[in-house]
Design an enzyme around this catalytic site. Structure first.
Site, PDB file in Angstrom:
ATOM      1  N   ASP A 174      35.507  30.645  39.214  1.00 50.21           N
ATOM      2  CA  ASP A 174      35.441  31.682  40.251  1.00 50.21           C
ATOM      3  C   ASP A 174      36.343  32.830  39.774  1.00 50.21           C
ATOM      4  OD1 ASP A 174      35.142  33.037  42.641  1.00 50.21           O
ATOM      5  OD2 ASP A 174      36.315  31.648  43.823  1.00 50.21           O
TER       6      ASP A 174
ATOM      7  N   GLU B 248      34.674  21.730  33.878  1.00 47.18           N
ATOM      8  CA  GLU B 248      35.005  22.354  35.166  1.00 47.18           C
ATOM      9  C   GLU B 248      33.736  22.539  35.990  1.00 47.18           C
ATOM     10  OE1 GLU B 248      36.822  22.760  37.448  1.00 47.18           O
ATOM     11  OE2 GLU B 248      37.947  24.622  37.515  1.00 47.18           O
TER      12      GLU B 248
ATOM     13  N   GLY C  88      38.835  32.281  37.805  1.00 45.88           N
ATOM     14  CA  GLY C  88      39.293  31.852  36.482  1.00 45.88           C
ATOM     15  C   GLY C  88      40.741  31.385  36.475  1.00 45.88           C
TER      16      GLY C  88
ATOM     17  N   LYS D  96      30.929  32.506  38.219  1.00 44.15           N
ATOM     18  CA  LYS D  96      30.632  33.724  38.997  1.00 44.15           C
ATOM     19  C   LYS D  96      31.215  34.904  38.219  1.00 44.15           C
ATOM     20  CE  LYS D  96      31.168  31.383  43.481  1.00 44.15           C
ATOM     21  NZ  LYS D  96      32.072  31.204  44.643  1.00 44.15           N
TER      22      LYS D  96
HETATM   23  P1  IMP Z   1      39.187  29.627  40.347  1.00 45.93           P
HETATM   24  O1  IMP Z   1      40.519  29.067  39.969  1.00 45.93           O
HETATM   25  O2  IMP Z   1      39.308  30.820  41.257  1.00 45.93           O
HETATM   26  O3  IMP Z   1      38.274  29.905  39.177  1.00 45.93           O
HETATM   27  O4  IMP Z   1      38.509  28.557  41.275  1.00 45.93           O
HETATM   28  C1  IMP Z   1      38.060  27.385  40.766  1.00 45.93           C
HETATM   29  C2  IMP Z   1      37.970  26.316  41.827  1.00 45.93           C
HETATM   30  O5  IMP Z   1      37.694  26.840  43.121  1.00 45.93           O
HETATM   31  C3  IMP Z   1      36.802  25.451  41.484  1.00 45.93           C
HETATM   32  O6  IMP Z   1      37.177  24.406  40.625  1.00 45.93           O
HETATM   33  C4  IMP Z   1      36.329  24.979  42.833  1.00 45.93           C
HETATM   34  O7  IMP Z   1      37.000  23.806  43.193  1.00 45.93           O
HETATM   35  C5  IMP Z   1      36.702  26.089  43.768  1.00 45.93           C
HETATM   36  N1  IMP Z   1      35.557  26.984  44.056  1.00 45.93           N
HETATM   37  C6  IMP Z   1      35.358  28.226  43.587  1.00 45.93           C
HETATM   38  N2  IMP Z   1      34.205  28.745  44.029  1.00 45.93           N
HETATM   39  C7  IMP Z   1      33.639  27.781  44.807  1.00 45.93           C
HETATM   40  C8  IMP Z   1      32.399  27.703  45.532  1.00 45.93           C
HETATM   41  O8  IMP Z   1      31.556  28.625  45.575  1.00 45.93           O
HETATM   42  N3  IMP Z   1      32.180  26.519  46.182  1.00 45.93           N
HETATM   43  C9  IMP Z   1      33.044  25.480  46.179  1.00 45.93           C
HETATM   44  N4  IMP Z   1      34.206  25.520  45.505  1.00 45.93           N
HETATM   45  C10 IMP Z   1      34.503  26.652  44.821  1.00 45.93           C
END
Ligand code: IMP
Length: 184
Positions: free
Chosen positions: A111, A107, A113, A139
């Site tokens: 962010d 991955e 998760g 993060k």
């Molecule tokens: P999560 O499901 O909230 O963990 O988000 C994961 C997905 O969001 C990642 O695979 C990225 O594609 C996108 N993402 C999260 N944070 C960022 C960032 O700071 N920059 C660019 N894409 C992000």
């Protein structure tokens, strides 16, 4: 996209400051590949890269892995602009049989998760021998969904980043280093 000598990039309306140079990224990814080689060398692991953001990381990671391996891709997407939103959906699935396989999920960034939490559950239902997750970035203060991540490239602040596969509004994936949003 423009770059300048102050180690900044500008994409559309936003400016970003250098966080990890290309050399720092390369060194860290090579170390992750070496660690995976220790644990997975003789397991013929199936790397599964989550598209689109992880394709750059995955291509470097598998070349830093010294042993037989296979790679597949899955498309899950719910991300717009600079905030994670909406439900994760599988858009493009995997065709390989995962039963008894050693899976390495690749991955780009964890962010909230949400993406990995969903995908991990999806994989577990298919009876793999093991699931190991590698995230290039994480993060820690943004986590909302519990998700096991065995290997992390860098833990970063809860700020938006671009580069090394990560985009802002479709742009910036081709930047070799990682840049963090300058908040005005
Ligand atoms: P999560 O499901 O909230 O963990 O988000 C994961 C997905 O969001 C990642 O695979 C990225 O594609 C996108 N993402 C999260 N944070 C960022 C960032 O700071 N920059 C660019 N894409 C992000």
């Amino acid at each position: 996209m423009t770059t300048n000598p102050n180690d900044q990039v500008h994409i559309r309306d936003l400016s970003f400051q250098l966080l990890y140079s290309e050399a720092m990224v390369r060194e860290r990814v090579n170390a992750l590949g070496a660690a995976l080689t220790e644990t997975h060398k003789n397991l013929n692991p199936l790397f599964i890269s989550i598209l689109s953001g992880a394709f750059v990381f995955a291509s470097d990671l598998i070349r830093a892995f010294d042993g037989d391996c296979e790679i597949g891709f899955v498309k899950l997407s719910s991300y717009k602009g600079t905030r994670s939103s909406g439900d994760v959906q599988t858009v493009m699935g995997l065709e390989k049989d995962l039963k008894g396989r050693h899976i390495v999920v690749v991955e780009d960034i964890v962010d909230t998760g949400r993406t990995l939490h969903f995908f991990h559950n999806h994989l577990q239902e298919q009876g793999p021998a093991s699931i190991t997750t590698v995230a290039f970035l994480r993060k820690p203060s943004a986590i909302e969904f519990p998700v096991p991540v065995e290997y992390v490239g860098f833990d970063i602040e809860n700020k938006f980043v671009v580069g090394y596969g990560l985009d802002y509004d479709g742009l910036g994936r081709n930047i070799p280093g990682v840049y963090q949003l300058i908040e005005e």
